[in-house]
Motif scaffolding. Structure first.
Motif, PDB file in Angstrom:
ATOM      1  N   LEU A  57      -8.966  -9.120   3.069  1.00 43.26           N
ATOM      2  CA  LEU A  57      -7.648  -8.978   2.459  1.00 43.26           C
ATOM      3  C   LEU A  57      -7.600  -7.687   1.664  1.00 43.26           C
ATOM      4  CD1 LEU A  57      -7.098 -12.544   0.961  1.00 43.26           C
ATOM      5  CD2 LEU A  57      -6.068 -11.631   3.011  1.00 43.26           C
ATOM      6  N   LYS A  60      -3.899  -5.921  -3.008  1.00 46.06           N
ATOM      7  CA  LYS A  60      -2.531  -6.314  -3.317  1.00 46.06           C
ATOM      8  C   LYS A  60      -2.210  -7.688  -2.723  1.00 46.06           C
ATOM      9  CE  LYS A  60       1.825  -3.830  -3.490  1.00 46.06           C
ATOM     10  NZ  LYS A  60       2.560  -2.681  -2.968  1.00 46.06           N
ATOM     11  N   THR A  61      -2.616  -7.916  -1.499  1.00 43.60           N
ATOM     12  CA  THR A  61      -2.375  -9.199  -0.842  1.00 43.60           C
ATOM     13  C   THR A  61      -3.136 -10.317  -1.545  1.00 43.60           C
ATOM     14  OG1 THR A  61      -2.152  -8.020   1.253  1.00 43.60           O
ATOM     15  CG2 THR A  61      -2.459 -10.397   1.364  1.00 43.60           C
ATOM     16  N   TYR A  64      -1.346 -11.089  -4.791  1.00 38.16           N
ATOM     17  CA  TYR A  64      -0.089 -11.807  -4.571  1.00 38.16           C
ATOM     18  C   TYR A  64      -0.335 -13.270  -4.214  1.00 38.16           C
ATOM     19  CZ  TYR A  64       2.759  -7.554  -4.655  1.00 38.16           C
ATOM     20  OH  TYR A  64       3.402  -6.415  -5.027  1.00 38.16           O
TER      21      TYR A  64
END
Length: 118
Positions: A57, A60-61, A64
């Protein structure tokens, strides 16, 4: 293996003192233990293994997804137990996620090293 066990023991000791100092109880009730375990597993799987170790990943992902799951859990906890949403609980949750991320990274690294030796 030594660093994995060391970080686990240090985490348990810090968790005990964090519970005593912040939450004023050495043992959490079942309801709150489920929330703490959820935060630990989020840190372990999403941050420790998926982001820091495997780089599956993007940062940022991962942030989130983590933020959505934790925010949903905090909102649920706020509506089911309104006196539970305070700074101490947030600090406890952050500790559980960081500890889970460290142990997730060390566990994935240990497992890969063991598989490479075999």
């Amino acid at each position: 293996m030594k660093t994995l066990v060391f970080s686990f023991i240090v985490g348990i000791v810090l968790l005990y003192f964090l519970n005593v100092a912040l939450l004023k109880t050495p043992i959490l009730d079942l309801h709150w233990s489920i929330h703490a375990a959820l935060r630990f597993l989020i840190g372990f799987i999403l941050l420790g293994v998926s982001f820091f170790y495997a780089h599956a990943l993007k940062f940022k992902t991962a942030v989130y997804i983590t933020a959505c799951i934790v925010a949903t859990d905090y909102i649920y906890d706020y509506y089911s137990h309104p006196n539970r949403f305070n700074l101490e609980i947030i600090l406890h949750g952050m500790f559980m996620m960081i500890w889970g991320a460290v142990l997730g990274y060390l566990t994935a690294k240990y497992i890969k090293d063991r598989l490479m030796r075999s």
